[in-house]
Design an enzyme around this catalytic site. Structure first.
Site, mmCIF file in Angstrom:
data_model
loop_
_atom_site.group_PDB
_atom_site.id
_atom_site.type_symbol
_atom_site.label_atom_id
_atom_site.label_comp_id
_atom_site.label_asym_id
_atom_site.label_seq_id
_atom_site.Cartn_x
_atom_site.Cartn_y
_atom_site.Cartn_z
ATOM 1 N N PRO A 25 1.865 11.794 -5.671
ATOM 2 C CA PRO A 25 1.535 13.146 -5.188
ATOM 3 C C PRO A 25 0.566 13.123 -4.013
ATOM 4 O O PRO A 25 -0.261 12.230 -3.887
ATOM 5 C CB PRO A 25 0.895 13.810 -6.407
ATOM 6 C CG PRO A 25 0.385 12.675 -7.245
ATOM 7 C CD PRO A 25 1.348 11.548 -7.032
ATOM 8 N N ASP A 26 0.705 14.132 -3.155
ATOM 9 C CA ASP A 26 -0.229 14.260 -2.044
ATOM 10 C C ASP A 26 -1.487 14.975 -2.516
ATOM 11 O O ASP A 26 -1.603 15.385 -3.662
ATOM 12 C CB ASP A 26 0.415 14.997 -0.874
ATOM 13 C CG ASP A 26 0.799 16.422 -1.246
ATOM 14 O OD1 ASP A 26 -0.113 17.219 -1.546
ATOM 15 O OD2 ASP A 26 1.998 16.743 -1.231
ATOM 16 N N PHE A 27 -2.425 15.110 -1.609
ATOM 17 C CA PHE A 27 -3.685 15.749 -1.966
ATOM 18 C C PHE A 27 -3.645 17.268 -1.833
ATOM 19 O O PHE A 27 -4.256 17.963 -2.604
ATOM 20 C CB PHE A 27 -4.808 15.213 -1.058
ATOM 21 C CG PHE A 27 -5.637 14.130 -1.701
ATOM 22 C CD1 PHE A 27 -6.943 13.918 -1.312
ATOM 23 C CD2 PHE A 27 -5.108 13.328 -2.687
ATOM 24 C CE1 PHE A 27 -7.711 12.917 -1.889
ATOM 25 C CE2 PHE A 27 -5.861 12.329 -3.262
ATOM 26 C CZ PHE A 27 -7.160 12.117 -2.863
ATOM 27 N N ARG A 28 -2.923 17.800 -0.841
ATOM 28 C CA ARG A 28 -3.213 19.166 -0.420
ATOM 29 C C ARG A 28 -2.197 20.232 -0.835
ATOM 30 O O ARG A 28 -2.401 21.394 -0.542
ATOM 31 C CB ARG A 28 -3.365 19.197 1.105
ATOM 32 C CG ARG A 28 -4.603 18.456 1.582
ATOM 33 C CD ARG A 28 -4.814 18.678 3.077
ATOM 34 N NE ARG A 28 -6.075 18.143 3.518
ATOM 35 C CZ ARG A 28 -6.272 16.892 3.882
ATOM 36 N NH1 ARG A 28 -5.274 16.048 3.850
ATOM 37 N NH2 ARG A 28 -7.457 16.476 4.277
ATOM 38 N N ASN A 54 -2.118 0.518 1.947
ATOM 39 C CA ASN A 54 -1.969 1.262 0.705
ATOM 40 C C ASN A 54 -2.718 0.594 -0.445
ATOM 41 O O ASN A 54 -2.876 -0.624 -0.465
ATOM 42 C CB ASN A 54 -0.492 1.405 0.351
ATOM 43 C CG ASN A 54 0.282 2.098 1.443
ATOM 44 O OD1 ASN A 54 -0.262 2.915 2.176
ATOM 45 N ND2 ASN A 54 1.555 1.762 1.583
ATOM 46 N N ASP A 78 -1.740 1.200 -3.725
ATOM 47 C CA ASP A 78 -0.932 1.498 -4.901
ATOM 48 C C ASP A 78 -0.377 0.284 -5.630
ATOM 49 O O ASP A 78 0.237 0.417 -6.686
ATOM 50 C CB ASP A 78 0.225 2.430 -4.520
ATOM 51 C CG ASP A 78 1.018 1.930 -3.314
ATOM 52 O OD1 ASP A 78 1.186 0.698 -3.171
ATOM 53 O OD2 ASP A 78 1.463 2.771 -2.515
ATOM 54 N N HIS A 92 -7.413 -2.268 2.605
ATOM 55 C CA HIS A 92 -8.406 -1.311 2.132
ATOM 56 C C HIS A 92 -8.568 -1.349 0.622
ATOM 57 O O HIS A 92 -8.912 -0.360 -0.017
ATOM 58 C CB HIS A 92 -8.041 0.092 2.613
ATOM 59 C CG HIS A 92 -7.940 0.154 4.107
ATOM 60 N ND1 HIS A 92 -6.746 0.317 4.766
ATOM 61 C CD2 HIS A 92 -8.879 0.012 5.073
ATOM 62 C CE1 HIS A 92 -6.963 0.278 6.072
ATOM 63 N NE2 HIS A 92 -8.238 0.094 6.285
#
Length: 382
Positions: A125-128, A199, A201, A218
């Site tokens: 899912p995205d954040f916004r 990523n 994930d 990251h």
């Protein structure tokens, strides 16, 4: 250790959006927003099987993935200025030239650089998105600003919001995509020198790519450490997962401080492995593939220019990136650097999974790739 590359809040804010598939706006952009001056570039709906008829140089080359519904992909075919030598000439398209170099053995040490676009199809899912986005589900915690959830000082005071978010994103709930499995196929054939990902994930790992071939620029959920002063005890993924999914706050059994997955937060340096590997890897690389990234965040974005001047580079993305004044050693898809420069950059505009299927088809790997994807989807649905 940061080795002079301490991440700024602005840079990490942009990159965390990308690494977590948070930029839903970019995910919705059309793949035909080519830069001006590219007369040879257009986007078409491809037929269900590739058109093998050669086209004159300078025309668009449009292909479909090996099987299934028609897809929209643009394989850029530039009109190169006079005097520009191309490493990708002589084939039906630049993508065919890339495939031929792999098949001929000219490319044996391939580096893949990847961002958010290779995981979009995994369903993270995205954040916004209103109501369903991750930020909406965290509103009850009254964050002072959304990025606070990735700020170390805020995490030390109020760790609960991050752990709620981590539960939503934790590895094991999402299947790797065709892009991840294409990287696995490169690895299986001994062609993958390294996979650099923005990523967090762990989907490369889920696809079966060995840890030694992955550099998580990251960080990721793969490991966790105590953040207590002078402690730093390491904890395995299963240990912290068990506590997060039972809604406990993970704390160190040695000093009682918080335990945080090894995701780079604002103000933290990038992982030491990133800086340890880039020098040797990019010097040895003989083909670079960049997929699904905006190439806006440093130092990751600058790696495109670290390969040798005669190394072919392929960008698979929904839009053109990595060009212009902001990228002095970046991509030059159209030979704009003029006579004397070597043209070596190929561009495919469209969905990363579709492009990987197309390239796999040209390499004779289409059935194997399709089987890996189907198997992963079946496993996740159980």
């Amino acid at each position: 250790p940061t080795m002079g590359h301490e991440s700024s809040v602005d840079d990490l804010a942009r990159d965390l959006e990308e690494a977590l598939r948070l930029d839903d706006k970019q995910a919705d952009r059309a793949g035909d927003s080519a830069a001006s001056g590219s007369d040879a570039e257009s986007t078409h709906t491809a037929p269900s099987s590739p058109d093998s008829t050669p086209e004159p140089e300078g025309s668009p080359d449009t292909d479909s993935a090996a099987a299934g519904a028609p897809v929209t992909l643009t394989v850029h075919r530039p009109l190169l200025p006079a005097g520009v030598t191309s490493l990708l000439a002589g084939a039906n398209s630049a993508l065919d030239a890339i495939a031929e170099r792999i098949q001929s053995g000219m490319a044996k040490r391939i580096i893949v650089m990847a961002g958010a676009g290779i995981s979009t199809a995994a369903g993270i899912p995205d954040f916004r998105s209103p109501g369903s986005g991750l930020y909406a589900n965290l509103q009850k915690y009254t964050l002072p600003y959304p990025e606070a959830i990735f700020t170390l000082d805020y995490f030390r005071k109020k760790p609960k919001p991050f752990y709620v978010l981590a539960k939503e994103l934790y590895p094991g709930q999402f299947a790797p995509t065709a892009s991840h499995f294409f990287v696995k196929l490169l690895a299986q054939r001994g062609l993958l020198l390294r996979h650099y990902t923005q990523n967090i994930d762990c989907l490369e790992r889920a696809a079966g790519v060995e840890s030694s071939l992955i550099v998580e620029a990251h960080g990721s959920f793969h490991q966790a450490h105590c953040i207590g002063s002078g402690c730093g005890k390491e904890f395995p993924q299963d240990w912290i997962r068990e506590r997060i999914f039972s809604d406990q706050t993970p704390r160190c059994d040695r000093c009682s401080s918080l335990v945080k997955p090894d995701i780079t937060f604002f103000g933290e340096g990038l992982p030491a492995r990133f800086f340890d590997m880039i020098g040797g890897d990019f010097a040895a690389c003989d083909m670079l593939t960049v997929m699904g990234t905006s190439l806006q965040v440093q130092p990751f974005a600058s790696l495109v220019g670290d390969v040798g001047p005669s190394v072919p580079r392929l960008l698979i993305n929904r839009e053109r990136v990595g060009e212009g004044a902001g990228h002095p050693r970046g991509f030059d898809f159209d030979g704009r650097r003029g006579a004397g420069a070597v043209h070596r950059d190929a561009l495919v505009l469209g969905d990363c999974d579709d492009a990987c299927r197309l390239l796999a088809d040209k390499l004779g790997w289409a059935e194997e790739l399709a089987g890996l994807v189907a198997g992963a989807q079946a496993q996740t649905s159980l």
